[in-house]
Design a protein around this motif. Structure first.
Motif, short mmCIF file in Angstrom:
data_model
loop_
_atom_site.label_atom_id
_atom_site.label_comp_id
_atom_site.label_asym_id
_atom_site.label_seq_id
_atom_site.Cartn_x
_atom_site.Cartn_y
_atom_site.Cartn_z
N SER C 40 0.84 -1.20 0.00
CA SER C 40 0.00 0.00 0.00
C SER C 40 0.88 1.25 0.00
O SER C 40 2.09 1.18 0.24
CB SER C 40 -0.86 0.01 1.26
N PHE C 41 0.26 2.41 -0.23
CA PHE C 41 1.01 3.67 -0.19
C PHE C 41 1.62 3.87 1.20
O PHE C 41 2.76 4.33 1.32
CB PHE C 41 0.09 4.84 -0.53
N ALA C 42 0.90 3.50 2.24
CA ALA C 42 1.41 3.66 3.61
C ALA C 42 2.68 2.81 3.79
O ALA C 42 3.66 3.26 4.37
CB ALA C 42 0.35 3.26 4.62
N ASP C 43 2.66 1.57 3.27
CA ASP C 43 3.85 0.72 3.33
C ASP C 43 5.02 1.41 2.63
O ASP C 43 6.13 1.45 3.13
CB ASP C 43 3.60 -0.61 2.60
N MET C 44 4.72 1.96 1.43
CA MET C 44 5.76 2.57 0.61
C MET C 44 6.37 3.80 1.29
O MET C 44 7.57 3.99 1.27
CB MET C 44 5.16 2.96 -0.75
N ALA C 59 1.75 -0.28 9.52
CA ALA C 59 1.11 0.27 8.32
C ALA C 59 -0.29 0.82 8.65
O ALA C 59 -0.70 1.86 8.15
CB ALA C 59 1.02 -0.80 7.24
N ARG C 60 -0.99 0.10 9.53
CA ARG C 60 -2.34 0.57 9.90
C ARG C 60 -2.27 1.91 10.64
O ARG C 60 -3.09 2.79 10.45
CB ARG C 60 -3.07 -0.48 10.74
N VAL C 61 -1.24 2.05 11.47
CA VAL C 61 -1.08 3.31 12.21
C VAL C 61 -0.74 4.46 11.25
O VAL C 61 -1.28 5.56 11.35
CB VAL C 61 0.01 3.17 13.30
N SER C 177 -3.93 0.46 20.22
CA SER C 177 -4.55 -0.84 19.92
C SER C 177 -3.66 -1.65 18.96
O SER C 177 -3.65 -2.87 19.01
CB SER C 177 -5.94 -0.63 19.31
N GLU C 178 -2.88 -0.96 18.14
CA GLU C 178 -2.00 -1.67 17.21
C GLU C 178 -0.65 -1.99 17.85
O GLU C 178 0.20 -2.66 17.24
CB GLU C 178 -1.79 -0.84 15.94
N GLY C 179 -0.42 -1.47 19.06
CA GLY C 179 0.80 -1.81 19.78
C GLY C 179 2.05 -1.05 19.35
O GLY C 179 3.16 -1.44 19.68
N THR D 36 -10.93 7.51 9.95
CA THR D 36 -9.59 7.27 10.48
C THR D 36 -9.50 5.90 11.14
O THR D 36 -10.24 5.62 12.09
CB THR D 36 -9.24 8.36 11.52
N GLY D 37 -8.66 5.07 10.61
CA GLY D 37 -8.50 3.73 11.18
C GLY D 37 -9.31 2.69 10.45
O GLY D 37 -9.06 1.49 10.59
N SER D 38 -10.27 3.15 9.63
CA SER D 38 -11.09 2.16 8.93
C SER D 38 -10.84 2.14 7.42
O SER D 38 -11.22 1.19 6.76
CB SER D 38 -12.58 2.43 9.22
#
Lengths: 264, 264, 264, 264
Positions: C40-44, C59-61, C177-179, D36-38
């Motif tokens: 994903s763009f966030a990963d990149m 990546a979710r954060v 929540s994502e740690g 946000t987050g979803s």
């Protein structure tokens, strides 16, 4: 149009000389160390764009155009510069932001008129200054007619926020008294007449963008330099307003939520 | 420092007058229509920043500083403007890009020196011009010592690409002959002496950034205006180089892959 | 700090491969043609700054922070972009103008907090994540006390135009929540507690700039990347508002003369 | 096209809600705190421009286009950002400088192709996706013929610095496998065939600018958003290269005098 690397450059504007015996910058062949103190900024600006030094008359016209273009109160470019000050940017970013704001609808209209006039007259003659009055009148008629057909306005005429532009006639008058007024200035006047005829005599006066365009062209400069005679002087305004806004210690210039309409 | 909306503004720089009987722009209380044609760009720039018109001597010094600052060949800001031309941007974007390039390491050093000098001398006296030589010498010693302690250079001295700056001594000489040279210029000289002593006599000459700083301060201007005496004149260079690069029809100025080292 | 020419470059970010047998761009050692479609763009974005791919949680954060930062209505950067649209600039100039508007007082406060936290904790340990709670509390106390001494605010707390920032707690909650929540997030909370104590319990909540700063630092990224997590997502807003303003066909966004106070 | 003040605004993009009971930002009608987050950044970017959330397939295509557009090594925009780092500018100025560098000859060609295709196909039908193959082939022929007549190239085809663009076919393939490929993508292929026929079969492959254009149009987005799918992802590259150049502590990136030719 070939892709170029960053190693190959050619310029006739200036040469940096740095030898054991000499440290100099040659601008259009003139020693910068000799130009400094002997010519004015207006002379230098003309030298940069024209390649030669201006006559005293030409320099006076350039000074008039520059002085008239320095300041216009809290107008869009200074408004932008002041907003940036309130956001805590650097002065160079604020000036850059104000310069970038000169788009096709604000600040760019003089360039559009200069391009249009330059293309029309050079198509008629390699020596536009020799084009006779009646021919200019035909061009003026065509320019106004073409704009009308396209449903556009002729750039460089009329002004928002003023009944008429107080600076334009003054600069035009100086071009005339100094003798630099030529076919481009005359074409500008003829277009103004045509526009008035169309409107049953109601005058739409040439504004400073328009006058700047014809003055610059009659000085023999490239139409692409037109915008510089706005950008360079107006940068002073952007800097002055930036500093004044800093002194007022404002922050976060913004649009309050209740000024915004959210259509459903 | 309160957040401000876009409705509330205050300025003493210029007032736009537009009534049934008058169309005028008052700049620092002067009618722009009267300034136009009667003063030079240098006068106008000083008026904008100082609030009053300069003396003939002051105007000559400003013109000298502006002329000396217009052009430096294909230096960083003009290089940027030329690259932009090759990418097909507008001239205003190219000038903005060149102006933004004046950062803390290139073009911003004069402002740093002006700020430093202004803060040091105003801390000593409300009338810096009255500070005696011996006091200035102490300040010079402190400035050099502090820079040494921090492992930094004093901004405004030395120059890359030249053995020495050919423009700086010329402008300083004009400030002296015109009589605007004052404590800031003198402090600049004393710092230069201190730096030379440190280096066993090897001189690190004040550069144009440095001379611009002391000249501007001795003219009684705010240290924050220093950068404008580089940005405004150099914008002409950015425009001229942009147009020249356009005429050369280059495209896509870039770094060839084989100039790049990829460490493993 | 040596002056560099345009011929010598080194980068570990990406290598352009162009041979008879292969056309590829290696980003941090990964083939761009393989990354495309698989991450994903966030990963990149994380890969570009961290040098390695993020975990799913990281990546979710990042996605949460990016999404929360994309839009804030007609706020300063989108206001600037819309003004530019009304002046007839290009979309890239409008985005550039909006990006440049992120100064020290608007948009830059997250970076200031990230720098401050990063410097304080790396001074204590090479492994900031190992710093114990009581030590963090001391740092929080020092940070608040220092700001008070300087008469400054701790950057990243409080918000204009909202009672509180609706986005900040949401992003912080996801980091927990994502740690990925760590010492920087905890330090942020402790500073908030200190600020409240000072104000007799009145809370000054961490805003999105502040939360972005601690989230980015806890992801192991350089404090200098903080601003990018605002610039990159918000550029979308600048583009969207530019296009909407164009569709509204406005021109010459300006301050009417009667909104301006001219002090005598 | 009326001059507008700074008080009157209308937007359907986002609404800032700030009441005693609620603090929220509604983006295209969705609560930002819930988005946000979803959702992913790609979803959010599509929501901003399209007004609705994308399908999973559409989001994957957007992610692919964004990822492919993030980095291209030390290319013009990152070169500019790195130069700025060496001049000591802020990271936001460096990103702005890189974004502004996307002109008509570099970075802007995708937008030109998107505009051209959008105008041609919407002139044929209100529902371009319904236009049959043979009609598309005629358009392709016209586009290539018109370019030839004007002595121009069709924008979005061919690439400097590579034999072919390694990213373009990958993104196109994903648009096909995800099922978003449509008439614009097909028109792009047909233009490529026409260009090859003209060159006796020699292929001039669609580049990433071109593929980005057709992919964006087939997603139902306005042609004016095309440039944003380059500006937004590439801003990450500008930031990363800025930071890397800072770490290398270079200064004053410039053109040595002996690289410059001074014609007599």
């Amino acid at each position: 149009m070939a892709t170029m690397d960053m190693r190959t450059w050619r310029t006739g504007i200036a040469e940096v000389v740095s030898t054991d015996t000499e440290e100099e910058i040659l601008v259009r062949g003139h020693k910068l160390s000799e130009l400094t103190g002997s010519i004015s900024f207006a002379d230098m600006m003309y030298l940069m764009f024209a390649g030669t030094l201006p006559t005293k008359a030409q320099a006076r016209v350039i000074d008039a155009l520059l002085v008239a273009s320095v300041e216009h109160g809290i107008a869009p470019p200074s408004m932008i510069a002041r907003c940036y000050a309130s956001y805590g940017t650097s002065i160079q970013s604020a000036v850059a932001g104000g310069v970038m704001a000169f788009g096709d609808r604000m600040g760019g209209l003089g360039e559009q008129l200069a391009k249009l006039m330059s293309e029309r007259l050079t198509a008629i003659s390699d020596d536009p200054q020799s084009i006779p009055e009646e021919r200019l009148r035909e061009v003026a008629r065509d320019v106004v007619a073409d704009a009308q057909t396209k449903g556009e306005r002729v750039p460089g005429y009329g002004i928002p926020l003023h009944g008429m532009d107080p600076r334009a006639p003054k600069v035009m008058g100086i071009a005339k008294s100094e003798g630099t007024f030529g076919v481009f200035g005359r074409l500008g006047e003829l277009i103004e007449e045509e526009l008035a005829d169309q409107r049953g005599g109601r005058r739409v006066a040439m504004n400073l963008d328009g006058v700047g365009a014809v003055v610059v062209l009659d000085l023999g400069l490239d139409w692409r330099t037109t915008r510089m005679f706005l950008i360079t002087p107006r940068s002073v305004s952007m800097g002055a307003h930036f500093i004044e806004e800093q002194d007022q210690d404002t922050t976060w210039r913004h649009i309050p939520a209740d000024w915004i309409d959210y259509p459903d």
